[in-house]
Design a protein around this motif. Structure first.
Motif, PDB file in Angstrom:
ATOM      1  N   PHE A  59      80.589  55.109 -28.850  1.00 34.47           N
ATOM      2  CA  PHE A  59      81.919  55.471 -29.347  1.00 34.47           C
ATOM      3  C   PHE A  59      81.820  56.198 -30.686  1.00 34.47           C
ATOM      4  O   PHE A  59      82.555  57.159 -30.949  1.00 34.47           O
ATOM      5  CB  PHE A  59      82.784  54.218 -29.492  1.00 34.47           C
ATOM      6  N   VAL A  60      80.894  55.755 -31.530  1.00 28.99           N
ATOM      7  CA  VAL A  60      80.683  56.422 -32.814  1.00 28.99           C
ATOM      8  C   VAL A  60      80.179  57.846 -32.597  1.00 28.99           C
ATOM      9  O   VAL A  60      80.662  58.794 -33.228  1.00 28.99           O
ATOM     10  CB  VAL A  60      79.675  55.632 -33.678  1.00 28.99           C
ATOM     11  N   SER A  61      79.226  58.005 -31.682  1.00 26.33           N
ATOM     12  CA  SER A  61      78.686  59.342 -31.392  1.00 26.33           C
ATOM     13  C   SER A  61      79.778  60.282 -30.896  1.00 26.33           C
ATOM     14  O   SER A  61      79.842  61.443 -31.300  1.00 26.33           O
ATOM     15  CB  SER A  61      77.567  59.244 -30.348  1.00 26.33           C
ATOM     16  N   CYS A  62      80.639  59.774 -30.013  1.00 27.16           N
ATOM     17  CA  CYS A  62      81.704  60.610 -29.456  1.00 27.16           C
ATOM     18  C   CYS A  62      82.719  61.012 -30.518  1.00 27.16           C
ATOM     19  O   CYS A  62      83.172  62.161 -30.560  1.00 27.16           O
ATOM     20  CB  CYS A  62      82.418  59.860 -28.323  1.00 27.16           C
ATOM     21  N   ILE A  63      83.062  60.073 -31.406  1.00 29.48           N
ATOM     22  CA  ILE A  63      84.025  60.383 -32.466  1.00 29.48           C
ATOM     23  C   ILE A  63      83.433  61.394 -33.443  1.00 29.48           C
ATOM     24  O   ILE A  63      84.076  62.392 -33.802  1.00 29.48           O
ATOM     25  CB  ILE A  63      84.451  59.110 -33.221  1.00 29.48           C
ATOM     26  N   LEU A  64      82.202  61.144 -33.887  1.00 34.26           N
ATOM     27  CA  LEU A  64      81.573  62.048 -34.853  1.00 34.26           C
ATOM     28  C   LEU A  64      81.416  63.455 -34.278  1.00 34.26           C
ATOM     29  O   LEU A  64      81.677  64.450 -34.963  1.00 34.26           O
ATOM     30  CB  LEU A  64      80.205  61.497 -35.260  1.00 34.26           C
ATOM     31  N   TYR A  65      80.998  63.541 -33.039  1.00 30.07           N
ATOM     32  CA  TYR A  65      80.849  64.839 -32.385  1.00 30.07           C
ATOM     33  C   TYR A  65      82.191  65.572 -32.327  1.00 30.07           C
ATOM     34  O   TYR A  65      82.288  66.753 -32.675  1.00 30.07           O
ATOM     35  CB  TYR A  65      80.286  64.632 -30.978  1.00 30.07           C
ATOM     36  N   THR A  66      83.235  64.871 -31.909  1.00 27.49           N
ATOM     37  CA  THR A  66      84.563  65.482 -31.811  1.00 27.49           C
ATOM     38  C   THR A  66      85.051  65.946 -33.171  1.00 27.49           C
ATOM     39  O   THR A  66      85.666  67.022 -33.297  1.00 27.49           O
ATOM     40  CB  THR A  66      85.575  64.491 -31.218  1.00 27.49           C
ATOM     41  N   ASN A  99      66.075  56.783 -30.522  1.00 28.79           N
ATOM     42  CA  ASN A  99      66.264  58.220 -30.660  1.00 28.79           C
ATOM     43  C   ASN A  99      65.757  58.737 -32.001  1.00 28.79           C
ATOM     44  O   ASN A  99      65.905  58.083 -33.042  1.00 28.79           O
ATOM     45  CB  ASN A  99      67.741  58.596 -30.490  1.00 28.79           C
ATOM     46  N   VAL A 100      65.176  59.913 -31.974  1.00 33.57           N
ATOM     47  CA  VAL A 100      64.664  60.571 -33.180  1.00 33.57           C
ATOM     48  C   VAL A 100      65.765  61.356 -33.874  1.00 33.57           C
ATOM     49  O   VAL A 100      65.829  61.398 -35.109  1.00 33.57           O
ATOM     50  CB  VAL A 100      63.496  61.517 -32.829  1.00 33.57           C
ATOM     51  N   PHE A 101      66.634  61.969 -33.083  1.00 38.25           N
ATOM     52  CA  PHE A 101      67.705  62.802 -33.625  1.00 38.25           C
ATOM     53  C   PHE A 101      69.071  62.128 -33.461  1.00 38.25           C
ATOM     54  O   PHE A 101      69.256  61.284 -32.585  1.00 38.25           O
ATOM     55  CB  PHE A 101      67.727  64.159 -32.915  1.00 38.25           C
ATOM     56  N   ASN A 102      70.000  62.529 -34.304  1.00 35.54           N
ATOM     57  CA  ASN A 102      71.368  62.040 -34.197  1.00 35.54           C
ATOM     58  C   ASN A 102      72.018  62.670 -32.957  1.00 35.54           C
ATOM     59  O   ASN A 102      72.151  63.895 -32.901  1.00 35.54           O
ATOM     60  CB  ASN A 102      72.154  62.419 -35.458  1.00 35.54           C
ATOM     61  N   PRO A 103      72.420  61.875 -31.951  1.00 33.29           N
ATOM     62  CA  PRO A 103      72.971  62.426 -30.698  1.00 33.29           C
ATOM     63  C   PRO A 103      74.198  63.319 -30.907  1.00 33.29           C
ATOM     64  O   PRO A 103      74.361  64.332 -30.220  1.00 33.29           O
ATOM     65  CB  PRO A 103      73.342  61.174 -29.895  1.00 33.29           C
ATOM     66  N   ALA A 104      75.070  62.950 -31.846  1.00 37.91           N
ATOM     67  CA  ALA A 104      76.271  63.743 -32.108  1.00 37.91           C
ATOM     68  C   ALA A 104      75.899  65.134 -32.625  1.00 37.91           C
ATOM     69  O   ALA A 104      76.521  66.139 -32.258  1.00 37.91           O
ATOM     70  CB  ALA A 104      77.182  63.028 -33.111  1.00 37.91           C
ATOM     71  N   LEU A 105      74.880  65.205 -33.459  1.00 42.89           N
ATOM     72  CA  LEU A 105      74.441  66.500 -33.993  1.00 42.89           C
ATOM     73  C   LEU A 105      73.708  67.322 -32.949  1.00 42.89           C
ATOM     74  O   LEU A 105      73.804  68.550 -32.938  1.00 42.89           O
ATOM     75  CB  LEU A 105      73.549  66.285 -35.211  1.00 42.89           C
ATOM     76  N   MET A 242      76.629  61.461 -40.872  1.00 41.13           N
ATOM     77  CA  MET A 242      75.512  61.927 -40.051  1.00 41.13           C
ATOM     78  C   MET A 242      74.148  61.611 -40.657  1.00 41.13           C
ATOM     79  O   MET A 242      73.271  61.068 -39.986  1.00 41.13           O
ATOM     80  CB  MET A 242      75.625  63.435 -39.823  1.00 41.13           C
ATOM     81  N   ALA A 243      73.972  61.958 -41.924  1.00 39.90           N
ATOM     82  CA  ALA A 243      72.672  61.754 -42.566  1.00 39.90           C
ATOM     83  C   ALA A 243      72.323  60.270 -42.676  1.00 39.90           C
ATOM     84  O   ALA A 243      71.151  59.895 -42.675  1.00 39.90           O
ATOM     85  CB  ALA A 243      72.669  62.402 -43.950  1.00 39.90           C
ATOM     86  N   THR A 244      73.330  59.413 -42.778  1.00 36.62           N
ATOM     87  CA  THR A 244      73.103  57.981 -42.981  1.00 36.62           C
ATOM     88  C   THR A 244      72.901  57.203 -41.684  1.00 36.62           C
ATOM     89  O   THR A 244      72.834  55.973 -41.709  1.00 36.62           O
ATOM     90  CB  THR A 244      74.283  57.359 -43.741  1.00 36.62           C
ATOM     91  N   ASP A 245      72.829  57.902 -40.561  1.00 36.48           N
ATOM     92  CA  ASP A 245      72.566  57.233 -39.286  1.00 36.48           C
ATOM     93  C   ASP A 245      71.298  56.381 -39.428  1.00 36.48           C
ATOM     94  O   ASP A 245      70.211  56.918 -39.665  1.00 36.48           O
ATOM     95  CB  ASP A 245      72.363  58.289 -38.193  1.00 36.48           C
ATOM     96  N   PRO A 246      71.404  55.054 -39.305  1.00 37.73           N
ATOM     97  CA  PRO A 246      70.251  54.177 -39.570  1.00 37.73           C
ATOM     98  C   PRO A 246      69.093  54.346 -38.590  1.00 37.73           C
ATOM     99  O   PRO A 246      67.962  53.960 -38.902  1.00 37.73           O
ATOM    100  CB  PRO A 246      70.858  52.768 -39.460  1.00 37.73           C
ATOM    101  N   ILE A 247      69.352  54.920 -37.427  1.00 33.19           N
ATOM    102  CA  ILE A 247      68.297  55.083 -36.427  1.00 33.19           C
ATOM    103  C   ILE A 247      67.428  56.296 -36.725  1.00 33.19           C
ATOM    104  O   ILE A 247      66.194  56.226 -36.653  1.00 33.19           O
ATOM    105  CB  ILE A 247      68.888  55.216 -35.011  1.00 33.19           C
ATOM    106  N   SER A 248      68.050  57.407 -37.059  1.00 31.31           N
ATOM    107  CA  SER A 248      67.300  58.654 -37.237  1.00 31.31           C
ATOM    108  C   SER A 248      66.903  58.929 -38.684  1.00 31.31           C
ATOM    109  O   SER A 248      66.218  59.913 -38.969  1.00 31.31           O
ATOM    110  CB  SER A 248      68.122  59.835 -36.704  1.00 31.31           C
ATOM    111  N   ALA A 249      67.309  58.066 -39.619  1.00 29.76           N
ATOM    112  CA  ALA A 249      66.972  58.246 -41.030  1.00 29.76           C
ATOM    113  C   ALA A 249      65.789  57.359 -41.414  1.00 29.76           C
ATOM    114  O   ALA A 249      65.457  56.404 -40.704  1.00 29.76           O
ATOM    115  CB  ALA A 249      68.187  57.894 -41.893  1.00 29.76           C
TER     116      ALA A 249
END
Length: 317
Positions: A59-66, A99-105, A242-249
């Motif tokens: 849900f976060v990915s979808c909101i950020l992407y939109t 994941n290595v990259f932020n999916p929304a980006l 985006m930059a603070t995504d705990p998975i890809s940072a």
């Protein structure tokens, strides 16, 4: 899969969702709904295939992407983007947390490159007064350069939008990136809740303002005022969400500073010397690539320093 951290991020995005309706009309909410359905369906298919649970992170990915899309983005393009982002930005790496990259980006970069016209030309005017966009499906489209996004306006004419308009959000731009004050408040909330790294946010600002100030003072015409640069072009949105995504940072404290500064510096370079008016999106994706290496370097340095200290103590004894 319940994730308290993700719910906190969603809460911080609610003001931006409502402001997007006010500035650009109800189409933004419909677009968000369609993207969420497509993204959720995509993740559900993979979750069922590999016997996993659907994470709240979708849900976060979808909101950020939109929030990074122009208000008039065709629905079918938005759908293609989120499907690509979820598959190639997350699922190919093994799902949430790997994941290595932020999916929304990843989704945003894909549609930006594949469909440049609707993603870089077709903008909508920002509504004024009451009830603003709450009374319309979508606000009027932009027909002149003088009404384009602040960064495009600067690149084409050298003119800078009012700082007050940038703070409030009374400018054309991507759905959730126009109101700097709401993004700043969201950032404060996320830091207070200990969900987002203040080191990364600060690092981005330090790297960006540092290099842009030097180039601006040297008279480089491609580089706008550092204050304008911070408030325009989605820099704050990217730094906070985006930059603070705990998975890809990076995970180390020192690594977060390096990572943030790297993003800020790369954004200045892309904005000033590349074809892209924004730059934040690509800067974060590039930094995502180096995040694991940064952590490895920091940990190796700490280990070396610790071993050196131990050897000195042995010699002293």
């Amino acid at each position: 899969m319940k994730q308290k951290m993700m719910r906190t991020v969603i809460v911080s995005l609610i003001p931006l969702i409502f402001s997007s309706i006010y500035f650009f009309g109800w189409r933004t909410l419909i677009l968000l709904g369609i993207v969420t359905i497509a993204g959720l369906t995509t993740e559900w298919i993979f979750a069922k295939r590999y016997n996993r649970k659907v994470s709240e992170a979708i849900f976060v990915s979808c909101i950020l992407y939109t929030m990074t899309l122009p208000p008039a983005t065709p629905y079918w393009i938005a759908i293609i983007g989120i499907i690509f982002g979820i598959i190639f930005g997350k699922e190919v790496f093994g799902g949430f947390g790997k994941n290595v990259f932020n999916p929304a980006l990843v989704a945003r970069a894909f549609v930006y490159v594949c469909f440049p016209a609707p993603l870089t030309i077709e903008w909508s005017k920002s509504a004024l007064g009451f009830p603003g966009g709450f009374s319309t499906y979508i606000t009027e489209g932009v027909e002149a350069v003088s009404q384009a996004t602040p960064m495009l306006l600067f690149r084409d004419t050298g003119k800078m939008a009012s700082l007050m308009d940038l703070l409030i959000g009374n400018v054309s731009g991507s759905i959730g990136e126009t109101s700097s004050i709401l993004i700043i408040l969201a950032g404060v909330y996320l830091v207070y809740k200990k969900v987002a790294s203040w080191q990364i946010m600060t690092g981005v600002l330090v790297g960006f303002t540092g290099l842009s100030s030097i180039l601006y003072l040297l008279g480089n015409s491609q580089i706008p005022s550092p204050i304008f640069g911070v408030l325009a072009g989605g820099l704050l949105f990217g730094a906070v969400f985006m930059a603070t995504d705990p998975i890809s940072a990076p995970k180390t404290k020192e690594g977060k500073w390096i990572y943030g500064i790297l993003i800020g510096v790369i954004t200045v370079v892309i904005r000033g010397y590349a074809l892209f008016a924004g730059g934040m999106m690509f800067a974060i994706l590039i930094a995502n690539t180096f995040a694991p290496i940064i952590d490895e370097g920091v940990n190796a340095y700490k280990k070396h320093k610790k071993e050196s200290k131990a050897k000195k103590e042995e010699v002293a004894i």
